[in-house]
Write a protein that holds these residues in place. Structure first.
Motif, PDB file in Angstrom:
ATOM      1  N   GLU B 289       0.801  -1.228   0.000  1.00  0.00           N
ATOM      2  CA  GLU B 289       0.000   0.000   0.000  1.00  0.00           C
ATOM      3  C   GLU B 289       0.834   1.278   0.000  1.00  0.00           C
ATOM      4  N   VAL B 290       2.060   1.221   0.525  1.00  0.00           N
ATOM      5  CA  VAL B 290       2.865   2.454   0.594  1.00  0.00           C
ATOM      6  C   VAL B 290       4.001   2.472  -0.422  1.00  0.00           C
ATOM      7  N   SER B 291       4.123   1.419  -1.228  1.00  0.00           N
ATOM      8  CA  SER B 291       5.185   1.362  -2.226  1.00  0.00           C
ATOM      9  C   SER B 291       5.222   2.680  -2.997  1.00  0.00           C
ATOM     10  N   PRO B 292       6.358   3.281  -3.307  1.00  0.00           N
ATOM     11  CA  PRO B 292       7.723   2.748  -3.177  1.00  0.00           C
ATOM     12  C   PRO B 292       8.411   3.024  -1.837  1.00  0.00           C
ATOM     13  N   ILE B 293       7.683   3.572  -0.846  1.00  0.00           N
ATOM     14  CA  ILE B 293       8.347   3.755   0.454  1.00  0.00           C
ATOM     15  C   ILE B 293       8.711   2.379   0.998  1.00  0.00           C
ATOM     16  N   LYS B 294       9.898   2.299   1.590  1.00  0.00           N
ATOM     17  CA  LYS B 294      10.395   1.002   2.048  1.00  0.00           C
ATOM     18  C   LYS B 294       9.876   0.647   3.447  1.00  0.00           C
ATOM     19  N   ILE B 295       9.734  -0.645   3.676  1.00  0.00           N
ATOM     20  CA  ILE B 295       9.301  -1.152   4.977  1.00  0.00           C
ATOM     21  C   ILE B 295      10.480  -1.866   5.641  1.00  0.00           C
ATOM     22  N   ALA B 296      10.689  -1.537   6.917  1.00  0.00           N
ATOM     23  CA  ALA B 296      11.766  -2.162   7.688  1.00  0.00           C
ATOM     24  C   ALA B 296      11.197  -2.710   8.987  1.00  0.00           C
ATOM     25  N   THR B 297      11.685  -3.864   9.398  1.00  0.00           N
ATOM     26  CA  THR B 297      11.350  -4.335  10.750  1.00  0.00           C
ATOM     27  C   THR B 297      12.387  -5.358  11.188  1.00  0.00           C
ATOM     28  N   GLY B 298      12.291  -5.744  12.462  1.00  0.00           N
ATOM     29  CA  GLY B 298      13.178  -6.789  12.960  1.00  0.00           C
ATOM     30  C   GLY B 298      13.521  -6.716  14.433  1.00  0.00           C
ATOM     31  N   GLU B 299      13.561  -5.502  15.006  1.00  0.00           N
ATOM     32  CA  GLU B 299      14.070  -5.411  16.375  1.00  0.00           C
ATOM     33  C   GLU B 299      13.233  -6.194  17.374  1.00  0.00           C
ATOM     34  N   ALA B 300      11.948  -6.399  17.083  1.00  0.00           N
ATOM     35  CA  ALA B 300      11.106  -7.180  17.985  1.00  0.00           C
ATOM     36  C   ALA B 300      10.647  -8.487  17.345  1.00  0.00           C
ATOM     37  N   VAL B 301      11.278  -8.860  16.246  1.00  0.00           N
ATOM     38  CA  VAL B 301      10.948 -10.136  15.601  1.00  0.00           C
ATOM     39  C   VAL B 301      11.593 -11.262  16.408  1.00  0.00           C
ATOM     40  N   GLN B 302      10.797 -12.272  16.688  1.00  0.00           N
ATOM     41  CA  GLN B 302      11.167 -13.224  17.741  1.00  0.00           C
ATOM     42  C   GLN B 302      12.211 -14.254  17.346  1.00  0.00           C
ATOM     43  N   ASN B 303      12.261 -14.637  16.071  1.00  0.00           N
ATOM     44  CA  ASN B 303      13.198 -15.697  15.683  1.00  0.00           C
ATOM     45  C   ASN B 303      13.320 -15.780  14.167  1.00  0.00           C
ATOM     46  N   ARG B 304      14.188 -16.658  13.731  1.00  0.00           N
ATOM     47  CA  ARG B 304      14.504 -16.816  12.309  1.00  0.00           C
ATOM     48  C   ARG B 304      13.301 -17.282  11.500  1.00  0.00           C
ATOM     49  N   ILE B 305      12.300 -17.878  12.162  1.00  0.00           N
ATOM     50  CA  ILE B 305      11.153 -18.411  11.413  1.00  0.00           C
ATOM     51  C   ILE B 305      10.244 -17.268  10.956  1.00  0.00           C
ATOM     52  N   ILE B 306      10.138 -16.244  11.774  1.00  0.00           N
ATOM     53  CA  ILE B 306       9.397 -15.045  11.341  1.00  0.00           C
ATOM     54  C   ILE B 306      10.221 -14.285  10.293  1.00  0.00           C
ATOM     55  N   VAL B 307      11.517 -14.201  10.498  1.00  0.00           N
ATOM     56  CA  VAL B 307      12.375 -13.560   9.491  1.00  0.00           C
ATOM     57  C   VAL B 307      12.181 -14.236   8.131  1.00  0.00           C
TER      58      VAL B 307
END
Lengths: 439, 439
Positions: B289-307
């Motif tokens: 919906e916001v493309s081309p603005i980039k989306i970043a996340t990770g600091e609260a992602v729990q493990n490699r399976i969500i990554v």
């Protein structure tokens, strides 16, 4: 007016690994345990909550429950019980405590125990079993108990109200019906992976004799074992009894379908936990690959946000809520609403310590006030450790009787708690002394 | 041969809420804290690990680290350090302890602290900073350190080997280059939500003067505030400096795009944590919906399976690994492999307590041995609390210098630890006495 006067959190463990009760492809040697909370008011009454665990780590949940109790708003008990939706949000979203989740794992389950104890106290004060208290809430009161944050792209407060209002007609009749007929159960007792073939076959036949129409086998240790056990179980129960299988998260996503097909029974009723409970996309892929076999998961799903995605992605056919994995009754009400919105049946996970006692309430609420449907819905039943509860569930002719005692079901017998407090209770002292266990 | 002779886990907290350092739309009043582990061998050397938290709940992580230490295999230190992949699997998949995760939240972070301490000890024993130790592993050794369970539908051991072998040519040159030039940083220091407009503008100008080419603002409190602050920041830094924004999980999925567009800056460099870190499908929708603005996340992602799923779903443009959220260095190596496989740049989360010190190693490993690319990659920098570390990071001309001291970076100064141990250290005693804090 009364206040919370004291809280007690105990590390209670049962040495179930000695008999391999509860053993599966991942949980190979559980000692079924509970981090057990008692909240006592200065009026002298108490509420009880717990978190089920598999042994080691129970002490961490004990610490987390103590910390979660300390987060309770500084208010009269009556004020707290009057708006448990607000209490749940205060605990779940505490601006500092949330970092260690957020909303998952130890801290989330600990919050759940506190909320369970408060709902238990509330139900006791009105003299009703929890399911009947909640089933009789107005749609507005029900919605106020639920935290819709990060759910609203799937269900809004207004949609939930509409759904609940639709279930209002006939609710009193369904409550009466539940009191009369109870709710269908299935049994996992024959199927633990650590049991011999003979024990499994004997228990499977007993289950059929007891009236169960669905049993469940643990799989995922080796394909050969699974093929043999499935064949033996099918011979033991005949073609009319349903058999579900449970892999307890064992498989890689891309290998699940092949393994499932190798088991060689075309009538597997459902596949439970084929892979990581965190893997929404993986469950969706496996479901596509094994269709029309059904996919079930939920017992290790961390919160309503994963439940939402499992439903949005079409990843599951059956949602298996658990009574101590989520943040208490409040989050399970959210789960019931989500499942009803997506038309997916809820078949709760139970067993462990007290999970049957706690979770039966939510299937009854679902039928009475939410989905108004119990077609294809069953509650897991495991015949272990009920003797440690003050109001144990009763299963007759493969049906849970509707709980009648006031409260949420989690109160344990003081003798049991004293005997099995870890590591200093006399039950454990004897096991350490005999050499059956080492500290 | 040596053995782990003792472990010490301390609850260290800094009163950062007094100044609203670190404040954002969700973390409104953090007291930046660390559950801090020291493992000491009978040879007299030590390894250090920690988990960053926001204050309340730090005591729960302390308890969990103590429990995770108790799960260490009964073996010589040399045996443990020789196969930290095996140690990571023993801790992460302990058949009982895993129930309280699995692989998420308090228990997972605690395992991470133990693994960080062991890698720290290993690096100290060979006299290298962790990044250089790991960058110099052979592809086979690197792969052996990684737990591929529940990843293999996205990347197998063989694919990882291939990827790492592709990066072997030029590795020595890139290591030399990193020692010379360091690694690009960006700064969040101006952007905390609790800061006044004046303070934000002043700090933003200072950041530009210091050479930063990217700054980050916290958003999500109110649209009006975000519009005003973004405009002021843009005026302060001019058109050539990039500005990223961070909502810290505040938004519902369906409202994120509208809010982001309302902020009114067409050049937002990325949107960080627009919604729940658990919501893979939600991030994918917001990104569309916001493309081309980039989306970043990770600091609260729990493990490699969500990554894995964030990458599979095309939900993110930038992966922000964190050094104490995952199960230690091992799981972050998995994350680097996943990101490289999917061609998504890693821009680590840092700040907190010790996160800069720990995470810098992983960007250097990424460039030296995995992606072999640093285009568009930056490490977060926050100028708080470094004085409490024995080997604090050094940022010059907006670049992290490559750590040169042996170890993983997490050793704290004993004076700091003694002063800020909660609640009995003298720093806290003074704050309680002055009334600035209540217990």
């Amino acid at each position: 007016m009364s206040r919370i006067a004291s809280s007690r959190v105990l590390d209670v463990r049962f040495p179930t690994s000695l008999e391999l009760d509860g053993s599966d492809a991942v949980n190979v040697d559980p000692d079924y345990s509970a981090a057990y909370l008692t909240l006592t008011t200065d009026a002298g009454d108490s509420g009880y909550g717990l978190v089920f665990t598999a042994g080691r780590g129970n002490e961490v949940v004990v610490a987390a429950i103590e910390s979660a109790v300390a987060l309770l708003p500084d208010a009269d008990v009556e004020t707290l019980l009057d708006d448990l939706g607000a209490v749940s949000k205060a605990l779940v979203h505490d601006s500092q405590f949330r970092w260690i989740g957020p909303e998952k794992g130890v801290s989330h389950m600990a919050v759940g125990a506190v909320l369970t104890a408060l709902w238990d106290l509330k139900a006791r004060r009105v003299g009703l079993p929890l399911w009947e208290l909640i089933a009789n809430l107005t749609p507005e009161e029900f919605v106020a108990a639920v935290d819709f944050s990060h759910l609203r792209d799937a269900i809004t407060e207004d949609e939930a109200l509409e759904l609940l209002r639709k279930a209002e007609p006939g609710k009193a009749d369904r409550i009466a019906e539940l009191k009369q007929t109870g709710y269908a159960a299935y049994t996992t007792s024959p199927g633990w992976l650590g049991y011999s073939d003979d024990k499994m076959v004997t228990l499977a036949k007993e289950a059929v004799a007891d009236g169960f129409e669905l049993i469940k086998l643990k799989v995922g240790g080796s394909v050969e074992d699974d093929v043999r056990r499935m064949k033996l179980a099918r011979e033991a129960v005949g073609p009319d009894i349903k058999i579900a299988v449970d892999a307890n998260q064992k498989w890689e996503v891309h290998e699940a379908a092949t393994w499932i097909k190798s088991i060689g029974d075309p009538d597997i009723h459902w596949i439970e936990e084929p892979t990581s409970p965190d893997d929404v996309l993986g469950h969706a892929r496996i479901r596509r690959e094994v269709s029309p076999i059904k996919i079930a998961t939920g017992e290790a799903v961390q919160n309503r946000i994963i439940v939402k995605q499992l439903l949005q992605a079409g990843a599951i056919d059956i949602l298996q809520i658990d009574s101590t994995r989520f943040a208490g009754p409040n989050e399970n009400l959210a789960n019931l609403l989500l499942a009803a919105k997506f038309g997916v049946p809820v078949c709760p996970h139970a067993g462990g310590v007290g999970l049957c006692e706690l979770v039966v309430h939510f299937s009854l609420i679902d039928y009475a006030a939410v989905s108004a449907d119990r077609d294809g819905r069953v509650i897991e039943y495991v015949d272990h450790l009920h003797e440690h509860f003050v109001d144990p569930v009763v299963v007759e002719r493969a049906h849970y009787l509707a709980p009648a005692a006031p409260g949420a079901g989690g109160e344990m017998r003081e003798e049991s708690v004293a005997r099995w407090t870890y590591p200093d209770g006399p039950g454990w002292a004897e096991l350490f002394e005999s050499g059956a266990f080492t500290r």
